[in-house]
Write a protein that holds these residues in place. Structure first.
Motif, PDB file in Angstrom:
ATOM      1  N   SER A 132      -0.948  -2.543   5.610  1.00 51.09           N
ATOM      2  CA  SER A 132       0.150  -3.486   5.432  1.00 51.09           C
ATOM      3  C   SER A 132       0.164  -4.053   4.020  1.00 51.09           C
ATOM      4  O   SER A 132      -0.861  -4.559   3.548  1.00 51.09           O
ATOM      5  CB  SER A 132       0.032  -4.639   6.436  1.00 51.09           C
ATOM      6  OG  SER A 132       1.047  -5.597   6.204  1.00 51.09           O
ATOM      7  N   PRO A 133       1.303  -4.003   3.329  1.00 55.17           N
ATOM      8  CA  PRO A 133       1.378  -4.566   1.983  1.00 55.17           C
ATOM      9  C   PRO A 133       1.626  -6.069   1.971  1.00 55.17           C
ATOM     10  O   PRO A 133       1.781  -6.662   0.907  1.00 55.17           O
ATOM     11  CB  PRO A 133       2.574  -3.822   1.384  1.00 55.17           C
ATOM     12  CG  PRO A 133       3.465  -3.569   2.551  1.00 55.17           C
ATOM     13  CD  PRO A 133       2.546  -3.320   3.723  1.00 55.17           C
ATOM     14  N   THR A 152       3.560  -3.173  -5.155  1.00 58.46           N
ATOM     15  CA  THR A 152       4.423  -2.978  -3.991  1.00 58.46           C
ATOM     16  C   THR A 152       5.607  -3.918  -4.144  1.00 58.46           C
ATOM     17  O   THR A 152       5.435  -5.081  -4.504  1.00 58.46           O
ATOM     18  CB  THR A 152       3.662  -3.310  -2.686  1.00 58.46           C
ATOM     19  OG1 THR A 152       2.553  -2.420  -2.560  1.00 58.46           O
ATOM     20  CG2 THR A 152       4.563  -3.164  -1.472  1.00 58.46           C
ATOM     21  N   TYR A 169      -2.445  -8.955   5.403  1.00 60.53           N
ATOM     22  CA  TYR A 169      -2.413  -8.097   4.224  1.00 60.53           C
ATOM     23  C   TYR A 169      -3.581  -7.109   4.297  1.00 60.53           C
ATOM     24  O   TYR A 169      -4.722  -7.474   4.574  1.00 60.53           O
ATOM     25  CB  TYR A 169      -2.517  -8.924   2.943  1.00 60.53           C
ATOM     26  CG  TYR A 169      -2.656  -8.056   1.716  1.00 60.53           C
ATOM     27  CD1 TYR A 169      -1.540  -7.507   1.108  1.00 60.53           C
ATOM     28  CD2 TYR A 169      -3.913  -7.754   1.213  1.00 60.53           C
ATOM     29  CE1 TYR A 169      -1.675  -6.686   0.008  1.00 60.53           C
ATOM     30  CE2 TYR A 169      -4.052  -6.934   0.111  1.00 60.53           C
ATOM     31  CZ  TYR A 169      -2.934  -6.403  -0.491  1.00 60.53           C
ATOM     32  OH  TYR A 169      -3.067  -5.572  -1.570  1.00 60.53           O
ATOM     33  N   VAL A 214       2.954 -10.930  -2.226  1.00 61.75           N
ATOM     34  CA  VAL A 214       2.475  -9.546  -2.355  1.00 61.75           C
ATOM     35  C   VAL A 214       1.755  -9.355  -3.688  1.00 61.75           C
ATOM     36  O   VAL A 214       0.708  -8.716  -3.768  1.00 61.75           O
ATOM     37  CB  VAL A 214       3.653  -8.562  -2.214  1.00 61.75           C
ATOM     38  CG1 VAL A 214       3.208  -7.137  -2.526  1.00 61.75           C
ATOM     39  CG2 VAL A 214       4.231  -8.627  -0.806  1.00 61.75           C
ATOM     40  N   GLU A 228       3.283   1.877  -1.209  1.00 62.16           N
ATOM     41  CA  GLU A 228       2.567   1.205  -0.136  1.00 62.16           C
ATOM     42  C   GLU A 228       1.062   1.378  -0.352  1.00 62.16           C
ATOM     43  O   GLU A 228       0.603   2.178  -1.166  1.00 62.16           O
ATOM     44  CB  GLU A 228       2.979   1.810   1.215  1.00 62.16           C
ATOM     45  CG  GLU A 228       4.484   1.842   1.456  1.00 62.16           C
ATOM     46  CD  GLU A 228       5.111   0.458   1.471  1.00 62.16           C
ATOM     47  OE1 GLU A 228       4.364  -0.516   1.615  1.00 62.16           O
ATOM     48  OE2 GLU A 228       6.330   0.376   1.315  1.00 62.16           O
ATOM     49  N   LEU A 229       0.252   0.645   0.423  1.00 64.36           N
ATOM     50  CA  LEU A 229      -1.192   0.762   0.315  1.00 64.36           C
ATOM     51  C   LEU A 229      -1.642   2.014   1.049  1.00 64.36           C
ATOM     52  O   LEU A 229      -1.496   2.129   2.260  1.00 64.36           O
ATOM     53  CB  LEU A 229      -1.859  -0.471   0.926  1.00 64.36           C
ATOM     54  CG  LEU A 229      -1.531  -1.795   0.225  1.00 64.36           C
ATOM     55  CD1 LEU A 229      -2.275  -2.916   0.904  1.00 64.36           C
ATOM     56  CD2 LEU A 229      -1.886  -1.735  -1.244  1.00 64.36           C
ATOM     57  N   GLY A 285      -2.219  -8.862  -3.335  1.00 63.61           N
ATOM     58  CA  GLY A 285      -2.498  -7.464  -3.638  1.00 63.61           C
ATOM     59  C   GLY A 285      -3.254  -7.265  -4.928  1.00 63.61           C
ATOM     60  O   GLY A 285      -3.711  -6.156  -5.215  1.00 63.61           O
TER      61      GLY A 285
END
Length: 595
Positions: free
Chosen positions: A515-516, A353, A578, A343, A501-502, A347
């Motif tokens: 989705s993270p 996250t 992701y 993540v 979260e995104l 990310g």
């Protein structure tokens, strides 16, 4: 003289080898090993229970009983303290019931360890083992780089009633000269005999085992040659001969061990065990990360089209491990740390996250970590808070709801430990009891399954667009699909902004929930349960929208605003990448904070 413990049956019964050998052949293997004069046969553990439940064909309890009926050598089970055989701690009552059921099924010896080396996490299990009249060894996982903490934990083990301390090196970190020193130090700190369980490439595990024996270790783990060669374990044949050569003959019947190796070799043949491709084994040895964890990361990155970022992820794994308290990377902590590393890297926003189990690790819900938590990480977890406490398992209510499905205490335990996942297994068992076949029993045999995996690997590793194989009336086609490009890097959170979260608000005013992580999307907490949310439903801030499974860990995705769910873009049990769009929400009270 030192004794050897054989782990062949346990290793063959868990991934990646689960299903390679039928149960009937495993029972025949046990009979051969029974004549080899091992101290005991370690036949079960967390990976075995997980594999049995996920494959949905055979109860892990029945396998233990079947083995017990055919051997006189004591049987052993590896257990992770409060974690038992799963990825998260369970209530004390479940620990006690599990131990008593294991003992009743035929387990004589427990190898007990806590993945954080927190001795307090072993007390309930230790009390239950003594209540059952069984023996247990207490394992200490090597790899935290917190030497004082390791010796301090060893000093507390005699009060639990342990028969010995076991130095467990799951990541291949232990060098032979350190093995010699540590065996002596652990014996001095605890006053107990010391055993040693090693794995690792290039002969390092065998060398560490021999040096441990020279220093006085009285128990060593091993496996027959084909298994040891495939999964970087200590070969029983090599260890027995080497120990005898230095005057420490363990008394093993080598003829029986070689017969066992021949039986295993007949089934494994020349097939390469998929997770141990040379490039993965090299990275495991170089980075000192368990090879199974490296393989799992590689699979996750390939699924997300980011296979070229494996080295970057492995570097992040070590950074995250140290920042989260320097816990060793044994299961399940390795999977938790690796999930957070993925993540962080994909990310492009470290700790923007947080994986649910990672928050629990940092916040202390899993126990005391060997080293200190990084202050900045600790503050981030405090801002976000730990994941919600799961309600305690009501065994009476579970028994009532499982009527017709769970026929015994041990089957009830499977439902409690593997909610949702255990139901297909128990249904298969009930169907067999009345003479019906189930889809699981009709599934693809292991050799065909491995063949399909090999074809998929060829597709992934080459530029071939499609491969079709036709054999014995069965046609299998594997086709490459266009890789989804990774989303643009997410800007780091502003100072003081809470990680989450995104979220992204579209021109239409709808908030996108993305989705993270890479994983599997589930709309409900378990099969047959109502979905967390439906389209048109109003949700509150903090309400769970779905769960994502990644590396056998379940992570909740929650709404960060009050809103109405306008659209759900993913179907239940579908794989997600992701940054993939999961939900679109219409805010009830204006724009979400920070947008």
């Amino acid at each position: 003289m030192p004794r050897l413990v054989d782990t062949t049956i346990r290793v063959l019964s868990q991934e990646p080898l689960a299903g390679t050998i039928s149960t009937a052949e495993l029972l025949r293997l046990a009979e051969i090993l029974d004549g080899a004069r091992f101290a005991y046969l370690e036949v079960s553990g967390g990976g075995v229970f997980d594999a049995c439940v996920r494959r949905g064909v055979e109860s892990p309890w029945e396998r233990i009983r079947g083995l017990k009926a055919r051997v006189k050598t004591p049987l052993a089970l590896a257990m992770r303290g409060r974690f038992l055989v799963g990825p998260r701690p369970v209530p004390d009552e479940l620990v006690r019931r599990f131990v008593l059921s294991a003992a009743a099924s035929g387990i004589d010896v427990f190898r007990l360890n806590d993945p954080l080396n927190d001795v307090d996490n072993l007390r309930v299990a230790a009390d239950a083992i003594r209540e059952a009249g069984c023996e247990f060894d207490c394992g200490l996982v090597y790899g935290s780089q917190q030497h004082k903490a390791l010796l301090s934990a060893a000093a507390k083990l005699p009060e639990l009633g342990a028969a010995r301390v076991v130095l467990h090196d799951a990541a291949g970190l232990l060098q032979p000269h350190r093995a010699s020193v540590l065996v002596k130090e652990l014996r001095e700190a605890s006053g107990l005999p010391v055993g040693i369980y090693c794995q690792g490439a290039g002969g390092n595990a065998l060398a560490a085992t021999l040096e441990g024996a020279r220093a006085g270790a009285d128990l060593m783990a091993c496996a027959v040659y084909p298994v040891a060669l495939s999964l970087l374990r200590v070969s029983a044949e090599a260890a027995a001969q080497a120990l005898a050569g230095i005057g420490l003959d363990p008394g093993v019947d080598l003829d029986a061990v070689w017969r066992a190796a021949e039986l295993v070799d007949d089934h494994m043949g020349d097939a390469v065990v998929a997770p141990l491709q040379p490039r993965l084994a090299v990275r495991s040895a170089q980075r000192k990360i368990p090879v199974g964890l490296v393989a799992a990361l590689d699979d996750q990155l390939r699924a997300s089209g980011a296979a070229d970022r494996l080295d970057e992820i492995l570097e992040e794994v070590e950074r995250v491990r140290v920042e989260a308290g320097s816990a060793p990377l044994a299961a399940p902590i390795g999977q938790i740390v690796a999930s957070q590393a993925i993540v962080n890297v994909l990310g492009a926003n470290r700790y923007g996250t947080l994986v649910d189990e990672f928050r629990n690790l940092v916040s202390g819900r899993f126990g005391r970590t060997p080293g200190p938590i990084d202050p900045a990480l600790g503050r981030a977890v405090e801002l976000l808070g730990g994941s919600a406490d799961e309600p305690p398992t009501d065994m009476d209510a579970l028994r009532e709801s499982a009527k017709g499905l769970a026929a015994s205490e041990e089957e009830l335990l499977l439902l409690a430990l593997f909610p949702g996942e255990a139901e297909p297994l128990l249904r298969a068992i009930r169907h067999r009891a009345i003479g019906e076949e189930t889809p699981a029993a009709q599934g693809v045999d292991r050799s065909r399954e491995q063949q399909i995996r090999d074809v998929v690997r060829i597709i992934q590793d080459t530029g071939v667009g499609e491969i079709t194989i036709e054999e014995q009336g069965t046609r299998v086609s594997v086709r490459r699909t266009p890789e989804t490009p990774l989303p643009a890097a997410v800007a780091p959170a502003a100072a003081g902004e809470e990680p989450g979260e995104l979220l992204e608000q579209s021109a239409s005013g709808l908030v996108r929930v993305e989705s993270p992580m890479v994983g599997t999307f589930y709309r409900s907490p378990q099969p047959g349960s109502p979905s967390f949310v439906e389209e048109g439903q109003a949700v509150a801030a903090g309400q769970t929208l779905c769960v994502l499974e990644a590396m056998k860990l379940m992570n909740e995705v929650k709404a960060e605003i009050e809103a109405v769910v306008r659209r759900i873009h993913v179907g239940n049990a579908e794989s997600v990448e992701y940054g993939q769009l999961l939900f679109e929400l219409e805010p009830l009270n204006g724009r979400p904070a920070g947008l």
